[in-house]
Write a protein that holds these residues in place. Sequence first.
Motif, PDB file in Angstrom:
ATOM      1  N   GLN A   1       0.834  -1.207   0.000  1.00 35.27           N
ATOM      2  CA  GLN A   1       0.000   0.000   0.000  1.00 35.27           C
ATOM      3  C   GLN A   1       0.866   1.253   0.000  1.00 35.27           C
ATOM      4  OE1 GLN A   1      -2.578  -0.542   3.376  1.00 35.27           O
ATOM      5  NE2 GLN A   1      -4.136  -1.583   2.153  1.00 35.27           N
TER       6      GLN A   1
ATOM      7  N   TYR B   1       0.736   4.162  -2.799  1.00 37.44           N
ATOM      8  CA  TYR B   1       0.506   5.571  -2.460  1.00 37.44           C
ATOM      9  C   TYR B   1       1.655   6.450  -2.939  1.00 37.44           C
ATOM     10  CZ  TYR B   1      -3.370   4.066   0.507  1.00 37.44           C
ATOM     11  OH  TYR B   1      -4.538   3.533   0.972  1.00 37.44           O
ATOM     12  N   GLN B   2       2.879   5.964  -2.812  1.00 36.72           N
ATOM     13  CA  GLN B   2       4.025   6.724  -3.304  1.00 36.72           C
ATOM     14  C   GLN B   2       3.953   6.903  -4.811  1.00 36.72           C
ATOM     15  OE1 GLN B   2       7.269   4.380  -1.745  1.00 36.72           O
ATOM     16  NE2 GLN B   2       7.530   5.713   0.035  1.00 36.72           N
TER      17      GLN B   2
ATOM     18  N   MET C   1       1.225   6.862  -6.669  1.00 36.58           N
ATOM     19  CA  MET C   1       0.136   7.822  -6.965  1.00 36.58           C
ATOM     20  C   MET C   1       0.574   9.240  -6.643  1.00 36.58           C
ATOM     21  SD  MET C   1      -3.288   5.635  -5.799  1.00 36.58           S
ATOM     22  CE  MET C   1      -3.416   6.543  -4.318  1.00 36.58           C
ATOM     23  N   ALA C   2       1.288   9.428  -5.545  1.00 32.01           N
ATOM     24  CA  ALA C   2       1.744  10.767  -5.172  1.00 32.01           C
ATOM     25  C   ALA C   2       2.737  11.306  -6.196  1.00 32.01           C
ATOM     26  CB  ALA C   2       2.369  10.739  -3.780  1.00 32.01           C
TER      27      ALA C   2
END
Length: 170
Positions: free
Chosen positions: A139, A143-144, A146-147
């Motif tokens: 996860q 998230y990284q 997507m960021a």
Amino acid sequence: MYRLLIVDDEEIITDGLYEVFSSYNPEQLDVYKAYSATEALEWLARSRIDIILTDIAMPGMNGLELIEKVQNFWPKCKVVFLTGHNNFEYTYRAIQMTNVRYLLKTEGYDKIIDTVEVVMNEIYQEKFTSKWIERSREQLYAYQFMAQGEYMRHLLQDSKYLGEGYGNIT
């Protein structure tokens, strides 16, 4: 399913423990036996063993020497030492090792069964924790990623070189 290897040079003890554990929890515990440390190493060369229930004082290679070798190849293998000796040196060396318990043979089957059950629960908890850590890492990476994508979109949208005409340099 967990794999338990019982190692003792006294056949009556090995066979007795084998019978007890074979009927104890057959859907969760696959039980093997060896009558020497050398035979135990042969088992370990063929398959993964989760728990070793072994005598400390055996002819040839003793239980402490066996476990030192085992921990090189199977560091997560749990060990329960059984001994009829109340020898401080053995006890001291045994408790210095990781993933090790120490029981006297005189404590009886109930104590040995309880200890193996505790060890099985520890293995389960370690696997459960490991899965949660792996999921958390996955996860985090998602998230990284997507960021980073959001950051790149933001950079491109605010770029003075990429205005309304996308690629028209003014």
